[in-house]
Motif scaffolding. Structure first.
Motif, short mmCIF file in Angstrom:
data_model
loop_
_atom_site.label_atom_id
_atom_site.label_comp_id
_atom_site.label_asym_id
_atom_site.label_seq_id
_atom_site.Cartn_x
_atom_site.Cartn_y
_atom_site.Cartn_z
N LEU A 77 0.82 -1.21 0.00
CA LEU A 77 0.00 0.00 0.00
C LEU A 77 0.86 1.26 0.00
N ARG A 78 2.17 1.10 0.19
CA ARG A 78 3.07 2.26 0.21
C ARG A 78 4.24 2.07 -0.73
N ALA A 79 4.04 1.25 -1.73
CA ALA A 79 5.09 1.01 -2.72
C ALA A 79 4.41 0.65 -4.05
N VAL A 80 5.08 1.00 -5.14
CA VAL A 80 4.55 0.70 -6.48
C VAL A 80 5.73 0.32 -7.36
N ALA A 81 5.50 -0.67 -8.23
CA ALA A 81 6.52 -1.02 -9.22
C ALA A 81 6.12 -0.41 -10.56
N ALA A 82 7.08 0.24 -11.20
CA ALA A 82 6.83 0.79 -12.54
C ALA A 82 7.75 0.05 -13.51
N TRP A 83 7.24 -0.19 -14.70
CA TRP A 83 8.09 -0.78 -15.76
C TRP A 83 7.93 0.12 -16.98
N VAL A 84 9.07 0.69 -17.41
CA VAL A 84 9.06 1.65 -18.51
C VAL A 84 9.77 1.03 -19.71
N ALA A 85 9.08 1.02 -20.84
CA ALA A 85 9.65 0.44 -22.07
C ALA A 85 10.55 1.47 -22.75
N LEU A 86 11.79 1.14 -22.96
CA LEU A 86 12.70 2.02 -23.69
C LEU A 86 12.76 1.63 -25.17
N THR A 87 12.32 0.43 -25.47
CA THR A 87 12.06 0.01 -26.85
C THR A 87 10.67 -0.61 -26.84
N ASP A 88 10.07 -0.79 -27.99
CA ASP A 88 8.76 -1.46 -28.01
C ASP A 88 8.88 -2.84 -27.36
N ASN A 168 12.90 -1.18 -14.81
CA ASN A 168 12.02 -1.49 -13.69
C ASN A 168 12.37 -0.55 -12.53
N ILE A 169 11.34 0.12 -11.99
CA ILE A 169 11.56 1.10 -10.92
C ILE A 169 10.67 0.73 -9.74
N ARG A 170 11.25 0.65 -8.57
CA ARG A 170 10.41 0.46 -7.37
C ARG A 170 10.36 1.79 -6.62
N TYR A 171 9.15 2.33 -6.49
CA TYR A 171 8.94 3.57 -5.73
C TYR A 171 8.38 3.21 -4.35
N VAL A 172 8.80 3.97 -3.35
CA VAL A 172 8.23 3.79 -2.01
C VAL A 172 7.81 5.14 -1.44
N ALA A 173 6.78 5.09 -0.60
CA ALA A 173 6.38 6.23 0.23
C ALA A 173 6.99 5.99 1.61
N PRO A 174 7.03 7.02 2.47
CA PRO A 174 7.53 6.78 3.83
C PRO A 174 6.78 5.61 4.47
N GLY A 175 7.50 4.74 5.12
CA GLY A 175 6.88 3.55 5.72
C GLY A 175 6.74 2.40 4.75
N GLY A 176 7.20 2.57 3.52
CA GLY A 176 7.00 1.54 2.50
C GLY A 176 7.93 0.35 2.61
N ILE A 177 9.01 0.49 3.37
CA ILE A 177 9.96 -0.63 3.48
C ILE A 177 9.67 -1.37 4.78
N ARG A 178 9.05 -2.53 4.64
CA ARG A 178 8.66 -3.30 5.83
C ARG A 178 9.84 -4.03 6.44
N ARG A 179 10.73 -4.51 5.59
CA ARG A 179 11.87 -5.31 6.06
C ARG A 179 13.04 -5.01 5.16
N GLY A 180 14.21 -4.89 5.74
CA GLY A 180 15.43 -4.74 4.96
C GLY A 180 15.90 -3.31 4.88
N SER A 181 17.02 -3.13 4.25
CA SER A 181 17.57 -1.79 4.09
C SER A 181 17.45 -1.41 2.61
N ALA A 182 17.73 -0.16 2.32
CA ALA A 182 17.58 0.32 0.94
C ALA A 182 18.80 1.14 0.57
N PRO A 183 19.91 0.48 0.27
CA PRO A 183 21.15 1.22 0.02
C PRO A 183 21.11 2.08 -1.23
N SER A 184 20.15 1.83 -2.11
CA SER A 184 20.10 2.59 -3.37
C SER A 184 18.98 3.62 -3.37
#
Ligand SMILES: O=C(O)CCC(=O)C(=O)O
Length: 200
Positions: A77-88, A168-184
């Motif tokens: 509910l606080r994260a979304v995956a986006a996939w953007v086509a750079l070629t068809d 592929n892009i993973r977006y998060v809102a505050p509180g979106g990371i339930r477990r783990g770290s996010a070094p990137s």
């Protein structure tokens, strides 16, 4: 692309940290607005993958869900995956295939890809029945799709004569990371604080 072509590189991890073109894509106003409409005004990019399917090479990305792996779990509910086509991206070029409605069953068990698998993208696979019916999602170059982080998807090999490239892009809102770290993690909007370990 020329450098990647020389090495036949297939997966580039986190280009949003070092490459201007990727930083521009993840901050595209229309994309950011669409993600904000889903998870709120404050956004960060948690991770990106550039996937290049060279023509007629065996490279399948197996069934998986973007919001869970052995290092991380995202709040759907606080994260979304986006996939953007750079070629068809079409069925013959290895577009995404999704299992409609699969997000409703939540996160599923996952495992390391078999050593013999032709898949080299993510290293993790979600076990699905062989009868699973999926839906190809063709996307024209410059367009993209937003996915629930629990949506099960895959992509087959590229059977065409040109490269198929997607970000592929993973977006998060505050509180979106339930477990783990996010070094990137790269804050996109908002204060830039409170992204990591928000619930810990
Ligand atoms: O680009 C692809 O073919 C697959 C990408 C994907 O599913 C992912 O990175 O989560």
């Amino acid at each position: 692309m020329a450098a990647h072509r020389g090495a036949l590189c297939e997966v580039v991890r986190n280009p949003h940290l070092g490459e201007e073109w990727a930083q521009a894509i993840v901050q595209t106003p229309r994309l950011v607005k669409a993600v904000q409409d889903l998870i709120g005004p404050e956004l960060a990019v948690e991770n990106t993958f550039l996937v290049i399917k060279w023509p007629k090479r065996d490279f399948e990305v197996p069934w998986h869900q973007d919001g869970i792996n052995d290092q991380l779990e995202l709040d759907p509910l606080r994260a979304v995956a986006a996939w953007v086509a750079l070629t068809d991206a079409a069925p013959t070029t290895g577009c995404l295939h999704v299992v409609p409605g699969s997000q409703r069953a939540g996160y599923r068990p996952y495992e390391q890809e078999a050593a013999t698998s032709s898949a080299r993208g993510r290293g993790l696979a979600t076990r699905m029945s062989p009868e699973t019916r999926d839906l190809p999602v063709p996307v024209a170059a410059g367009c993209g799709v937003l996915m629930d982080t629990r949506l099960v998807h895959r992509s087959p090999s590229n059977q065409s004569t040109g490269a198929r490239v997607g970000l592929n892009i993973r977006y998060v809102a505050p509180g979106g990371i339930r477990r783990g770290s996010a070094p990137s993690l790269l804050p996109i909007t908002g204060t830039g604080t409170g992204w990591q370990f928000p619930n810990q």
